[in-house]
Scaffold this motif. Structure first.
Motif: not given
Length: 993
Positions: A510-511, A663, A684-685, A687, A807, A810
């Motif tokens: 997902r990164t 996250w 991360g990111p 929230d 956003d 990370v």
């Protein structure tokens, strides 16, 4: 606060020091503090661009006008510190100007102080990087002017470390100047005349490292209304002689009042500030008048001076006995609710990249030295040396710069890193080729292995060259992204070795970078490699072998909750780690070898950053850490902080994957042959939809009886004992920030001990972080921060980093956890910290068309490994016959005798690529012969004359044996001969085995 001042004044009545006969010597030190990046980039500050961001004098103009003004009057003096700027200016000058500068330096009008490439931070910088950046600047000064700075000048870093003082002593400095210490301590020291002292900075090296230290008061700025820069609005000195010159009388009164707080008949006034002297003429015209008219009074002797000249005056008063300071100057606070412990963890991405590039630089310099340089037109390590030096600046690695400046630091690091990869690829190819006809391997270095992206390994069969920059053999695991489960690997001895293949975590997929690079990998291949010291080993991977994938305890997707709630256990030959089946957290740890078991709970939490309250309007920000309470908040649903877990077990590694929320996740790993537990977190990111700034921590909780005590390192070197809420100099003052006020820098490691049970829990870090033990038996480290308000320290920008997605950033980082006896921990933590710092370099090449018979598949640059207690700190090419060498005893005097005993290394036949002809010992900065260092002597209230001589055993032919006591670093210019055929010795390490 009033109580502090009242008490300080009360104490002052018991500490009166009469001045010597004659007028007070007032030393005017003209200087400019030029940040190597902060609100503007390095280049923008140098050329004076973007004045709308920061109205600051252009460094180029500062140096132009200072040199011009000094040349007009021999009495004028100037002190300059930041060599990154000076070297850039110097390269642009013609021969006439250069000759003028030479004369100014030789006459003492222009004095280099500190002499580092920058003014480095002291909390978040590894000692290796401190030495390197100082060495670059000091050697520039030595090679161009034949002089060496005599004083340290760290006037702006946010707190001061004991290793920095040790480094100064090893570099041959007689004294150091600092400024930013805790506001209460500064007041107390001022009113008790203790702003100058002897600093005992190393318990292992003893009094040979003691450093006379002077604290500037109130800061490094001019006295009120006496700034004569184009950036100032203070009134000029009028041409009025005698008692009617009110401005001069104010200056005399100010000086005499300040003089009462110092023990000798001397005070130093800093006449300058940030980026001052863009029009040096304005300064000098006013100071000339001030000196003339003030001296007519007779009560003061005002003079142009320099820090080293001031120290000589102070040293001449042999009646004074100086108080002794131990420990360091952390944490740093400027007011009751203003603790500057946020920067210890700010911008963790930059902190991690700086640490990685520093390790990459060491490997690059080693290979460059082994290769006898890269030729006049070849790639070199110089750009990376400069970039790594620049990022150690106290507004760079600290994370206290503007975002566009942080980006510029990263860009400079990347440019240097790319060139160093060319160096490494060239040298590895040359070392590997058995003959001139061997084809060059198309080596590449995968930049994104931390997010499982590597085009070479994702594209099929490949060769992997593993370079070990340690001076001892390395055995450890590498994890490579691959597209198939069917992978077989052959080692340098042509033996097939075990491979463990496991699916890549969905959290990694997902990164943003994983998506952007269209990564194809679905699996990690874990391979255990063994690499000789200062050498490489080549492994060959094929995707046509038999399946050797890991066995799952559960077939559930790593993002899903386990269906059963029983406890989960993973183990290797060193540790067994038990996880609570309901919460998903570590529950107990057993050290199998030491037969120790302890309850250990580890969880991730967050503090809510303050936006001000009724006590103070101070926000939490890039500099300042100020949570809105001592309460930590959970990440899990329903405030239970539970983590969903999945488990992977295999012969080479076992891991538990914890997911707190989309996250926040963590992987806890045990590697087959590693005596530590790896915790790899991905945060991360962060929230911020709730409009709350968050400061993420990892907290370890035990039942240890720690008696309010914990331990942190000093720049990766000696251990500093910390006590919660304990302030030895002013016990009457209670810390108003119970969390931030107890946070300390952790560069390499922190630990807690239960001495009654002989237990120690150690956490090693892969980058600098802040941390503390806020209750007995706990240890916490801050791993990420995202805040929505500026903390009013001049940046005018909240610490709200955004990644490629916009956003938020990370962060993926590592902690290594060690549970053992106190004595055994001393050894393991040093070895594991060294490996974590100097991670092996990996280079990859497709196997297409390559015949392994054309290559040496293993090489060691050493004929024998160094002892475990000795670290090869520096191996650096200087010219075709000279190598810079540093050896480092990495244990402390109170560590177990087996490791703290003096160590010896015979240099004569140590290196394979060259023969040693001559060895000259230098100061730590590599700029001056040790025999030429003469430090000033001082008397202490303890009745000692310090510093004491180091009395190092000489290093002489034919064996050139170097002896090292605990914590000693020795530096040498080594004259070498590369004329022998090193290829004949490439397999010497195999013979040694």
């Amino acid at each position: 606060m009033n109580m502090v001042i009242i008490l300080a004044v009360f104490l002052c009545t018991f500490f009166s020091f009469s001045l010597q006969e004659g007028p007070l010597n007032v030393h005017l030190v003209c200087h400019t503090h030029d940040d190597v990046g902060w609100l503007k980039t390095i280049d923008d500050y140098y050329y004076g661009r973007k004045m709308e961001i920061h109205r600051a004098g252009a460094v180029e103009s500062i140096l132009d006008t200072v040199v011009s003004e000094l040349a007009q009057d021999q009495k004028r003096k100037f002190s300059y510190a930041e060599i990154a700027f000076f070297a850039k200016w110097w390269d642009a000058q013609n021969d006439t100007v250069k000759q003028m500068v030479h004369e100014l330096v030789q006459s003492g009008q222009l004095e280099f102080i500190n002499g580092g490439w920058c003014s480095n931070d002291e909390a978040t910088v590894h000692y290796n990087a401190i030495i390197d950046q100082m060495s670059i600047g000091l050697r520039f000064i030595s090679s161009n002017f034949g002089v060496q700075p005599l004083v340290g000048w760290q006037i702006d870093p946010f707190g001061h470390s004991s290793f920095q003082a040790t480094a100064y002593s090893l570099m041959g400095f007689s004294s150091g100047f600092i400024s930013r210490i805790d506001f209460v301590e500064k007041y107390v020291r001022y009113y008790t005349s203790e702003l100058e002292m002897m600093w005992q900075n190393s318990h292992s090296l003893g009094h040979s490292m003691d450093l006379f230290t002077s604290i500037l008061y109130p800061h490094y700025i001019p006295p009120p209304d006496f700034c004569f820069d184009e950036l100032c609005t203070d009134s000029p000195i009028k041409d009025i002689e005698g008692a009617h010159n009110n401005k001069v009388n104010e200056f005399i009164s100010y000086s005499l009042n300040k003089g009462r707080h110092f023990k000798t008949n001397n005070i130093l006034l800093t006449m300058g500030n940030d980026f001052n002297y863009g029009d040096a003429g304005k300064w000098y015209r006013n100071l000339d008048k001030l000196i003339k008219y003030a001296n007519e009074n007779g009560s003061v002797n005002v003079m142009y001076s320099t820090p080293s000249l001031y120290m000589k005056y102070v040293n001449q008063d042999n009646k004074v006995k100086w108080e002794v300071k131990k420990g360091d100057f952390f944490p740093y606070a400027t007011a009751p609710h203003h603790y500057w412990s946020g920067y210890l963890s700010s911008r963790p991405g930059l902190k991690g990249y700086a640490r990685k590039c520093n390790a990459h630089l060491q490997a690059c310099k080693q290979l460059e030295a082994i290769h006898n340089g890269m030729g006049d037109n070849g790639p070199s390590s110089v750009k990376l040396q400069h970039a790594v030096g620049e990022v150690q600046h106290h507004d760079a690695i600290t994370g206290t710069e503007k975002q566009h400046v942080a980006n510029d630091y990263a860009k400079r690091l990347h440019i240097g890193e790319v060139e160093c990869r060319s160096v490494m690829a060239t040298v590895l190819n040359d070392l590997a080729a058995k003959g001139a006809n061997a084809p060059k391997m198309n080596l590449s270095f995968c930049e994104y292995l931390n997010i499982s992206v590597c085009p070479v390994t994702e594209g099929g069969d490949f060769n992997m060259v593993v370079y070990n920059s340690l001076a001892r053999p390395y055995t450890g695991m590498v994890r490579i992204p691959v597209i198939k489960e069917d992978v077989s690997v052959t080692d340098p001895n042509n033996n097939k070795i075990p491979v463990q293949v496991m699916p890549i975590s969905p959290m990694t997929k997902r990164t943003p970078a994983f998506v952007r690079y269209n990564a194809q990998a679905q699996f990690h291949a874990a391979i255990e490699v063994t690499v000789p010291p200062l050498g490489y080993a080549m492994y060959t991977a094929s995707t046509t072998g038999s399946k050797q994938h890991s066995k799952f305890v559960t077939k559930s997707d790593p993002l899903h909750v386990k269906t059963k709630s029983e406890d989960v256990v993973i183990r290797n030959k060193f540790y067994q780690v038990k996880f609570d089946g309901k919460s998903g957290h570590i529950k107990t740890i057993t050290n199998i070898e030491s037969s120790i078991s302890s309850d250990v709970n580890q969880q991730l939490y967050w503090y809510c950053g303050s936006t001000g309250d009724k006590e103070d309007n101070q926000n939490s920000g890039a500099y300042v850490f100020r949570p809105n309470s001592s309460i930590v908040f959970p990440f899990g649903k329903d405030n239970n902080n539970n983590a969903n877990i999945s488990v992977i077990k295999g012969d080479l590694l076992s891991e538990v994957r914890q997911v707190y929320n989309p996250w926040v996740s963590q992987v806890v790993r045990l590697y087959k042959n590693k005596p530590s537990i790896e915790l790899e977190y991905t945060i991360g990111p962060i929230d911020i939809k709730d409009n709350l700034g968050k400061e993420v921590i990892s907290r370890f909780s035990t039942n240890f009886k720690t008696k309010s005590t914990f331990y942190t390192d000093s720049n990766g070197r000696e251990t500093i004992k910390r006590m919660r809420d304990y302030l030895p100099l002013y016990p009457f003052y209670k810390r108003t920030e119970p969390v931030a006020g107890n946070y300390y820098p952790i560069t390499s490691r922190a630990f807690i001990r239960d001495e009654d049970s002989n237990l120690q829990l150690t956490v090693l870090t892969d980058r600098a972080q802040g941390g503390s033990s806020l209750t007995d038996g706990t240890l916490e480290l801050m791993i990420h921060r995202r805040l929505l308000h500026d903390d009013s320290r001049g940046v005018f920008e909240p610490l709200n980093e955004t990644g490629e997605s916009g956003d938020g950033l990370v962060i993926r980082g590592k902690h290594l956890l060690i549970l053992d006896t106190i004595d055994e921990s001393a050894y393991t933590q040093r070895m594991m910290a060294e490996e974590l710092m100097m991670t092996p370099e990996l280079a990859f090449a497709p196997t297409d068309g390559l015949q392994l018979g054309d290559y040496n598949l293993k090489y060691s640059g050493l004929s024998t490994a160094l002892p475990d207690n000795v670290h090869l700190l520096t191996l650096e090419y200087l010219d075709k016959s000279t190598i810079l060498l540093r050896l480092d005893h990495q244990f402390e005097s109170d560590d177990p005798k087996e490791w703290s005993a003096p160590a010896s290394v015979k240099l004569s036949d140590l290196f394979v690529a060259f023969k040693i002809k001559e060895v000259t010992e230098l100061g730590l900065g590599g700029n001056v012969a040790l025999s030429d260092i003469k430090r000033l002597q001082w008397k202490t209230v303890e009745g000692q004359t310090v510093p004491s001589p180091m009395n190092l055993p000489p290093v002489t032919a034919p064996d050139f044996t170097v002896s090292l006591s605990p914590m000693m670093i020795r530096t040498f210019n080594v004259t070498v001969d590369f004329s022998g055929d090193a290829n004949l010795q490439y397999n010497s390490y195999d013979k040694m085995l």
